[in-house]
Design a protein around this motif. Structure first.
Motif, PDB file in Angstrom:
ATOM      1  N   MET A  81      38.634  50.142  35.555  1.00  0.00           N
ATOM      2  CA  MET A  81      38.826  49.320  36.748  1.00  0.00           C
ATOM      3  C   MET A  81      38.204  50.052  37.933  1.00  0.00           C
ATOM      4  O   MET A  81      38.575  51.192  38.230  1.00  0.00           O
ATOM      5  CB  MET A  81      40.308  49.053  37.032  1.00  0.00           C
ATOM      6  CG  MET A  81      40.520  48.172  38.264  1.00  0.00           C
ATOM      7  SD  MET A  81      42.257  47.897  38.662  1.00  0.00           S
ATOM      8  CE  MET A  81      42.741  49.513  39.272  1.00  0.00           C
ATOM      9  N   ARG A  82      37.277  49.393  38.571  1.00  0.00           N
ATOM     10  CA  ARG A  82      36.624  49.966  39.748  1.00  0.00           C
ATOM     11  C   ARG A  82      37.139  49.240  40.991  1.00  0.00           C
ATOM     12  O   ARG A  82      37.152  48.004  41.035  1.00  0.00           O
ATOM     13  CB  ARG A  82      35.108  49.804  39.653  1.00  0.00           C
ATOM     14  CG  ARG A  82      34.340  50.415  40.812  1.00  0.00           C
ATOM     15  CD  ARG A  82      32.862  50.097  40.678  1.00  0.00           C
ATOM     16  NE  ARG A  82      32.077  50.750  41.699  1.00  0.00           N
ATOM     17  CZ  ARG A  82      30.764  50.545  41.873  1.00  0.00           C
ATOM     18  NH1 ARG A  82      30.115  49.693  41.068  1.00  0.00           N
ATOM     19  NH2 ARG A  82      30.115  51.174  42.819  1.00  0.00           N
ATOM     20  N   THR A  83      37.558  49.964  42.000  1.00  0.00           N
ATOM     21  CA  THR A  83      38.089  49.407  43.243  1.00  0.00           C
ATOM     22  C   THR A  83      37.277  49.925  44.413  1.00  0.00           C
ATOM     23  O   THR A  83      37.080  51.137  44.550  1.00  0.00           O
ATOM     24  CB  THR A  83      39.570  49.784  43.436  1.00  0.00           C
ATOM     25  OG1 THR A  83      40.326  49.327  42.309  1.00  0.00           O
ATOM     26  CG2 THR A  83      40.133  49.144  44.701  1.00  0.00           C
ATOM     27  N   GLU A  84      36.804  48.991  45.247  1.00  0.00           N
ATOM     28  CA  GLU A  84      36.032  49.358  46.432  1.00  0.00           C
ATOM     29  C   GLU A  84      36.675  48.719  47.666  1.00  0.00           C
ATOM     30  O   GLU A  84      36.813  47.487  47.723  1.00  0.00           O
ATOM     31  CB  GLU A  84      34.585  48.865  46.319  1.00  0.00           C
ATOM     32  CG  GLU A  84      33.780  49.496  45.216  1.00  0.00           C
ATOM     33  CD  GLU A  84      32.378  48.911  45.153  1.00  0.00           C
ATOM     34  OE1 GLU A  84      31.449  49.533  45.680  1.00  0.00           O
ATOM     35  OE2 GLU A  84      32.239  47.813  44.577  1.00  0.00           O
ATOM     36  N   GLN A  85      37.097  49.518  48.576  1.00  0.00           N
ATOM     37  CA  GLN A  85      37.596  49.003  49.846  1.00  0.00           C
ATOM     38  C   GLN A  85      36.402  48.807  50.777  1.00  0.00           C
ATOM     39  O   GLN A  85      35.618  49.732  50.996  1.00  0.00           O
ATOM     40  CB  GLN A  85      38.602  49.960  50.478  1.00  0.00           C
ATOM     41  CG  GLN A  85      39.248  49.398  51.738  1.00  0.00           C
ATOM     42  CD  GLN A  85      40.221  50.370  52.367  1.00  0.00           C
ATOM     43  OE1 GLN A  85      39.985  51.566  52.342  1.00  0.00           O
ATOM     44  NE2 GLN A  85      41.303  49.871  52.920  1.00  0.00           N
ATOM     45  N   MET A  86      36.271  47.602  51.313  1.00  0.00           N
ATOM     46  CA  MET A  86      35.088  47.301  52.102  1.00  0.00           C
ATOM     47  C   MET A  86      35.429  46.375  53.257  1.00  0.00           C
ATOM     48  O   MET A  86      36.426  45.648  53.233  1.00  0.00           O
ATOM     49  CB  MET A  86      34.011  46.663  51.226  1.00  0.00           C
ATOM     50  CG  MET A  86      34.412  45.329  50.608  1.00  0.00           C
ATOM     51  SD  MET A  86      33.062  44.604  49.635  1.00  0.00           S
ATOM     52  CE  MET A  86      32.884  45.824  48.346  1.00  0.00           C
ATOM     53  N   ILE A  87      34.581  46.426  54.262  1.00  0.00           N
ATOM     54  CA  ILE A  87      34.591  45.476  55.372  1.00  0.00           C
ATOM     55  C   ILE A  87      33.266  44.729  55.294  1.00  0.00           C
ATOM     56  O   ILE A  87      32.197  45.349  55.404  1.00  0.00           O
ATOM     57  CB  ILE A  87      34.724  46.188  56.727  1.00  0.00           C
ATOM     58  CG1 ILE A  87      36.014  46.994  56.775  1.00  0.00           C
ATOM     59  CG2 ILE A  87      34.696  45.181  57.865  1.00  0.00           C
ATOM     60  CD1 ILE A  87      36.149  47.851  58.018  1.00  0.00           C
ATOM     61  N   MET A  88      33.329  43.435  55.060  1.00  0.00           N
ATOM     62  CA  MET A  88      32.087  42.692  54.852  1.00  0.00           C
ATOM     63  C   MET A  88      32.063  41.418  55.689  1.00  0.00           C
ATOM     64  O   MET A  88      33.100  40.901  56.111  1.00  0.00           O
ATOM     65  CB  MET A  88      31.905  42.346  53.379  1.00  0.00           C
ATOM     66  CG  MET A  88      32.953  41.430  52.806  1.00  0.00           C
ATOM     67  SD  MET A  88      32.592  41.041  51.085  1.00  0.00           S
ATOM     68  CE  MET A  88      34.037  40.071  50.651  1.00  0.00           C
ATOM     69  N   GLU A  89      30.852  40.943  55.884  1.00  0.00           N
ATOM     70  CA  GLU A  89      30.605  39.711  56.625  1.00  0.00           C
ATOM     71  C   GLU A  89      29.740  38.816  55.747  1.00  0.00           C
ATOM     72  O   GLU A  89      28.652  39.211  55.335  1.00  0.00           O
ATOM     73  CB  GLU A  89      29.897  40.019  57.945  1.00  0.00           C
ATOM     74  CG  GLU A  89      29.798  38.833  58.886  1.00  0.00           C
ATOM     75  CD  GLU A  89      29.183  39.236  60.221  1.00  0.00           C
ATOM     76  OE1 GLU A  89      29.731  38.870  61.268  1.00  0.00           O
ATOM     77  OE2 GLU A  89      28.139  39.933  60.202  1.00  0.00           O
ATOM     78  N   VAL A  90      30.248  37.626  55.430  1.00  0.00           N
ATOM     79  CA  VAL A  90      29.544  36.723  54.521  1.00  0.00           C
ATOM     80  C   VAL A  90      29.178  35.436  55.253  1.00  0.00           C
ATOM     81  O   VAL A  90      29.844  35.013  56.194  1.00  0.00           O
ATOM     82  CB  VAL A  90      30.398  36.409  53.277  1.00  0.00           C
ATOM     83  CG1 VAL A  90      30.628  37.644  52.446  1.00  0.00           C
ATOM     84  CG2 VAL A  90      31.723  35.771  53.670  1.00  0.00           C
ATOM     85  N   LYS A  91      28.085  34.834  54.790  1.00  0.00           N
ATOM     86  CA  LYS A  91      27.635  33.558  55.315  1.00  0.00           C
ATOM     87  C   LYS A  91      28.320  32.455  54.532  1.00  0.00           C
ATOM     88  O   LYS A  91      28.353  32.474  53.301  1.00  0.00           O
ATOM     89  CB  LYS A  91      26.114  33.440  55.162  1.00  0.00           C
ATOM     90  CG  LYS A  91      25.525  32.161  55.721  1.00  0.00           C
ATOM     91  CD  LYS A  91      25.527  32.158  57.235  1.00  0.00           C
ATOM     92  CE  LYS A  91      24.797  30.930  57.780  1.00  0.00           C
ATOM     93  NZ  LYS A  91      24.802  30.894  59.250  1.00  0.00           N
ATOM     94  N   THR A  92      28.875  31.484  55.257  1.00  0.00           N
ATOM     95  CA  THR A  92      29.576  30.392  54.599  1.00  0.00           C
ATOM     96  C   THR A  92      29.268  29.093  55.320  1.00  0.00           C
ATOM     97  O   THR A  92      28.451  29.053  56.244  1.00  0.00           O
ATOM     98  CB  THR A  92      31.096  30.658  54.564  1.00  0.00           C
ATOM     99  OG1 THR A  92      31.735  29.663  53.757  1.00  0.00           O
ATOM    100  CG2 THR A  92      31.681  30.634  55.969  1.00  0.00           C
ATOM    101  N   THR A  93      29.904  28.032  54.915  1.00  0.00           N
ATOM    102  CA  THR A  93      29.708  26.715  55.525  1.00  0.00           C
ATOM    103  C   THR A  93      31.008  26.292  56.193  1.00  0.00           C
ATOM    104  O   THR A  93      32.063  26.289  55.546  1.00  0.00           O
ATOM    105  CB  THR A  93      29.292  25.675  54.468  1.00  0.00           C
ATOM    106  OG1 THR A  93      28.092  26.105  53.836  1.00  0.00           O
ATOM    107  CG2 THR A  93      29.049  24.326  55.120  1.00  0.00           C
TER     108      THR A  93
END
Length: 577
Positions: A186-198
């Protein structure tokens, strides 16, 4: 007792106690016996413990004893090739499960349709090359946890990327890899991300949205790697648990996560095969809904209140032009300001929005109210000019009043009376002089200026050109002079005037007929008949009301009806946006 203690200490190899200080040593028989008993008791307890330890001895564990020895044993480059993926059941593509846990919804940029969030991206797969003995098989532990930095370059990791990613921040110390004894990883990555959506802003401020995270493998097609939501099935379809939300994520003041399932904040993932059936794409969905209170308090309710302020102008006296102008113009400016404030954080596109339509309708209404004030001023100025003509008739001289009365008694027409006072040719050729009749009667031509004007008006509205006027003709002539009366009011006033001057009137008042001279006298005497009973019918009300009054009357009735219909229509059509 001394001898017994010495024998026990020598046999059990018990360390003797240090001698007591000299000042407390006693050589009496009682102290020696007590000391011997204590030594015997300590010896017995030590023997019991020693026997208990030897009854069930714990065997030593085998295999790796720490993360470092685990990496040295199982991740040795000589035996472990990080470039080769683990095979599923010895052959076939590697199955990787994905899931995202939302910890915080940071921001929703409505103008650019970007959603920022913080959370944990987890991936699961099985690598048999990393299997080891667990505690049940004599191993030292059942799982080992490595940091992302330790695992990077030392073991195979799936190259999962976010297709609709704009920005992402991941630190090496914020990621970890957990390996279990059976080789499950099990790989866990804590991240802050910005995604493009509709974003569909049609129902603003009651809008709901779904932010999506589109995951895929960067280099492995379905022949080598299959991607699916956690707990789902391989292949296209919806299932498993693709996204979950931490309860603390509901602290956002503007948005509510999972508005339809607050008690179970999770959503299934959706898998599909794209690019000619060669690549797995998994979509994780995060539903969220706007908290409408801010928009309601700052835009919706103020717009209705200022529409009501615009409505107040219709109850202000039209003569108070500055007050009417302020109440007409200020709401329009405020509506435009509210619309600008809404679009300050929204895309300036052509999408139809509920709140925008609401503001547009009220702006149109306030603009109509301002336009109504313009027409009201036009009507008021016209009515003022007409009233000035009547005031001029009231100022004609007494001698002229007497001549009009005398002509009425003789049955003279108004046109004949005016001809009698017209200028006549003088002694010199091309010159005119005052009529002898005018000098004889002691009046001036200026006294008959307004009388001549009335004669022109009467000739204009005398349809049958017989020198008389019935009720409808009188009504039209009265309107020309700014006097608005219903047919019944005109008939009653004309009959009262005729009787006051010694003339008989018909039993049916609507049949009353006045000569143009009598009509002129009635105009000069309208002040005496100003107090008239209000009309009893709508047609009489409309006929007896000046245009400025009707303008306010229709506005008072139309504006509330317009707002009511507009609000009902918008709320009924809200689901269609």
């Amino acid at each position: 007792s001394g001898w017994l203690g010495l024998q026990l200490r020598s046999r059990l190899r018990i360390k003797t106690f240090p001698p007591l200080p000299a000042r407390r040593r006693t050589r009496g028989p009682r102290s020696m016996a007590l000391r011997s008993l204590l030594v015997v008791a300590g010896a017995l307890v030590t023997r019991v413990v020693a026997q208990d330890e030897t009854c069930d001895p714990k065997p030593p564990c085998t295999g790796p004893k720490s993360p470092h020895t685990f990496m040295a044993a199982l991740m040795n480059p000589a035996t472990y090739d990080v470039s080769k993926r683990p095979l599923c059941q010895g052959s076939g593509p590697t199955v990787v499960e994905v899931q995202f846990q939302v910890e915080r919804l940071s921001d929703v940029n409505q103008k650019t349709a970007l959603v920022s969030m913080a959370g944990l991206l987890r991936t699961w797969w099985r690598d048999p090359r990393l299997a080891f003995n667990g505690t049940s098989a004599g191993g030292c532990f059942d799982k080992v946890t490595l940091t992302g930095e330790q695992a990077q370059g030392r073991m195979w990791l799936p190259d999962i990327y976010i297709d609709n990613l704009v920005t992402k921040k991941v630190d090496s110390f914020s990621s970890s890899v957990e390996v279990k004894a059976d080789g499950s990883v099990m790989r866990t990555e804590q991240m802050i991300m910005e995604v493009k959506t509709t974003l569909n802003l049609g129902k603003l401020p009651y809008d709901s949205h779904v932010a999506t995270i589109l995951l895929a493998s960067y280099s492995q097609d379905i022949s080598r790697l299959r991607l699916m939501p956690r707990g789902g099935t391989v292949g296209p379809g919806t299932g498993g648990i693709g996204l979950i939300a931490d309860p603390l994520a509901q602290t956002n003041v503007m948005w509510t996560l999972f508005p339809d399932s607050l008690d179970n904040m999770q959503s299934a993932g959706s898998a599909e095969i794209l690019f000619g059936g060669s690549w797995d794409y998994v979509t994780l969905s995060l539903p969220f809904k706007r908290k409408p209170r801010f928009m309601e308090n700052q835009v919706y309710m103020p717009s209705l209140l200022f529409a009501a302020v615009s409505y107040v102008q219709f109850w202000v006296d039209p003569a108070q032009a500055p007050a009417r102008a302020a109440l007409a113009v200020i709401p329009v400016l405020i509506m435009l300001t509210l619309s600008s404030s809404v679009y300050r954080s929204l895309p300036e596109g052509s999408q139809e929005m509920w709140l925008s339509n609401h503001l547009m309708a009220l702006t149109f209404l306030c603009s109509l109210s301002a336009l109504q004030f313009v027409f009201l001023q036009i009507f008021s100025m016209h009515e003022a000019k007409c009233s000035a003509k009547v005031e001029g008739l009231k100022r004609i001289g007494e001698e002229a009043q007497k001549l009009l009365k005398k002509g009425d008694e003789k049955g003279t027409k108004l046109s004949d009376l005016l001809k009698r006072y017209e200028p006549v040719p003088g002694e010199q050729e091309g010159r005119m002089k005052t009529s002898a009749a005018l000098v004889e009667d002691g009046v001036k031509e200026s006294d008959f200026v307004y009388v001549s004007y009335v004669n022109l008006v009467c000739n204009k509205y005398d349809a049958d050109d017989n020198g008389t006027m019935h009720v409808i003709e009188m009504q039209r002539a009265f309107k020309y002079f700014g006097i608005y009366l219903g047919k019944g009011q005109i008939a009653t006033t004309a009959c009262q005037f005729m009787r006051d001057n010694g003339h008989a009137t018909p039993a049916e008042e609507l049949n009353v007929v006045l000569t143009t001279l009598q009509f002129c006298r009635l105009l000069t005497s309208m002040g005496k008949y100003a107090l008239r009973p209000p009309p009893k019918t709508f047609s009489g009300f409309f006929a007896s009301s000046p245009p400025s009054k009707l303008c306010d009357f229709f506005a008072r009735a139309f504006i509330p009806l317009f707002i009511f219909v507009q609000q009902v229509t918008l709320h009924v059509r809200l689901p269609a946006y």
